[in-house]
Design a protein around this motif. Structure first.
Motif, PDB file in Angstrom:
ATOM      1  N   ASP A 135       0.860  -1.176   0.000  1.00 24.42           N
ATOM      2  CA  ASP A 135       0.000   0.000   0.000  1.00 24.42           C
ATOM      3  C   ASP A 135       0.901   1.232   0.000  1.00 24.42           C
ATOM      4  O   ASP A 135       1.477   1.589   1.035  1.00 24.42           O
ATOM      5  N   GLN A 136       1.041   1.863  -1.150  1.00 21.98           N
ATOM      6  CA  GLN A 136       1.973   2.982  -1.301  1.00 21.98           C
ATOM      7  C   GLN A 136       1.567   4.175  -0.444  1.00 21.98           C
ATOM      8  O   GLN A 136       2.429   4.838   0.153  1.00 21.98           O
ATOM      9  N   LYS A 137       0.272   4.459  -0.351  1.00 19.48           N
ATOM     10  CA  LYS A 137      -0.171   5.635   0.403  1.00 19.48           C
ATOM     11  C   LYS A 137       0.116   5.490   1.891  1.00 19.48           C
ATOM     12  O   LYS A 137       0.466   6.452   2.575  1.00 19.48           O
ATOM     13  N   LYS A 138      -0.034   4.281   2.414  1.00 21.45           N
ATOM     14  CA  LYS A 138       0.219   4.049   3.832  1.00 21.45           C
ATOM     15  C   LYS A 138       1.652   3.611   4.106  1.00 21.45           C
ATOM     16  O   LYS A 138       2.064   3.536   5.265  1.00 21.45           O
TER      17      LYS A 138
ATOM     18  N   ASN B  70      -5.876   1.606  -0.028  1.00 24.44           N
ATOM     19  CA  ASN B  70      -6.082   2.775  -0.880  1.00 24.44           C
ATOM     20  C   ASN B  70      -5.598   2.516  -2.294  1.00 24.44           C
ATOM     21  O   ASN B  70      -6.064   3.111  -3.253  1.00 24.44           O
ATOM     22  N   ASP B  71      -4.633   1.619  -2.442  1.00 25.33           N
ATOM     23  CA  ASP B  71      -4.079   1.284  -3.749  1.00 25.33           C
ATOM     24  C   ASP B  71      -5.012   0.310  -4.436  1.00 25.33           C
ATOM     25  O   ASP B  71      -5.256  -0.783  -3.955  1.00 25.33           O
TER      26      ASP B  71
END
Length: 281
Positions: free
Chosen positions: A213-216, A265-266
């Protein structure tokens, strides 16, 4: 474009067309012997194609069932594929291609498999000459110190270990001008002391999610449990729960988190198995 450049482009396109045919021949082969022969020819042509400087900026996505990945910082490219065998095991091949500023040319390194067996792999440091063999499906680019010649990346990978169990793993790849190294002491997991990569081994018929998960800035995967309590310690009998654990990045390490929120989110398509066959024109 000069005549020489046009000829080079034509030559590279011709090699890619050959690679498409040879890869398909490998996948369609009826037995191990013919599969190995076709893959040997595929390897020869792949080496020749990657020796062309223009290959780094040329897509190989018409070749069926190979991984063609580039790091987000565009520093290196990874070409990777598996050869399924009749006994349920796989053979793996991988090339790392990057531009060497000192030599002012692209450098291609072929990973050589020299280590076999799962025991102790979590703690072992591997090199490009002593590779464990796997199929990578995602590169996570780490932050790099300014002017550093050492670059660190996280790799998510898959190994169809045998007919009984499958493996997914989180590994660390460090690239320097002189070497490639796999594994590093950047994991903080109290129950798994001194590990240099995270290995998830489970029943071959099970489906296990492992993604980033890039955003987290988190790596999330299914919790694994044995089918029965008395099967504890036998990974070929481990199956996933619909509950998740993972790794979160802080203070220069990946810290284990026992329970994680899977509402990612990804929205990238989830990777489960090796790449599916691609449509050929």
């Amino acid at each position: 474009m000069c005549i020489r450049d046009r000829d080079q482009d034509l030559s590279l396109r011709t090699k890619i067309e050959q690679l498409v045919q040879l890869r398909q021949a490998t996948l369609d082969a009826p037995n191990d012997a013919s599969r190995i022969d076709a893959n040997s020819e595929f390897l020869k042509v792949m080496r020749a194609a990657l020796a062309d400087d223009k290959s780094f900026k040329t897509s190989f996505d018409t070749i069926p069932q190979i991984a063609d990945l580039k790091s987000k910082d565009k520093f290196f490219r990874l070409i990777n594929w598996n050869v399924p065998m009749d006994d349920g095991t796989h053979r793996y091949h991988c090339f790392i291609q990057n531009y060497d500023r000192k030599l002012k040319q692209y450098v291609v390194r072929e990973l050589k498999r020299g280590y076999r067996g799962i025991e102790g792999e979590e703690r072992k440091i591997f090199s490009d000459r002593d590779w464990y063999g796997a199929l990578y499906y995602q590169i996570i680019t780490a932050k790099m110190k300014r002017n550093s010649r050492k670059r660190t990346y996280m790799l998510l990978g898959w190994d169809g270990h045998d007919e009984f169990s499958t493996i997914k793993f989180v590994d660390v790849m460090i690239i320097t001008p002189k070497s490639i190294r796999f594994g590093d002491d950047i994991f903080n997991w109290p129950e798994r002391k001194n590990v240099r990569r995270i290995i998830l081994q489970y029943k071959s018929s099970a489906v296990v999610s492992l993604k980033y998960d890039q955003k987290k800035n988190e790596i999330v995967f299914n919790q694994l449990v044995p089918l029965e309590p008395d099967l504890e310690g036998l990974p070929e009998f481990y199956v996933p729960l619909l509950e998740f654990e993972g790794l979160t990045w802080k203070r220069g390490k990946w810290f284990h988190v026992k329970e994680m929120d899977m509402r990612m989110n990804d929205k990238k398509k989830e990777y489960i198995n090796p790449p599916l066959p691609q449509k050929l024109d």
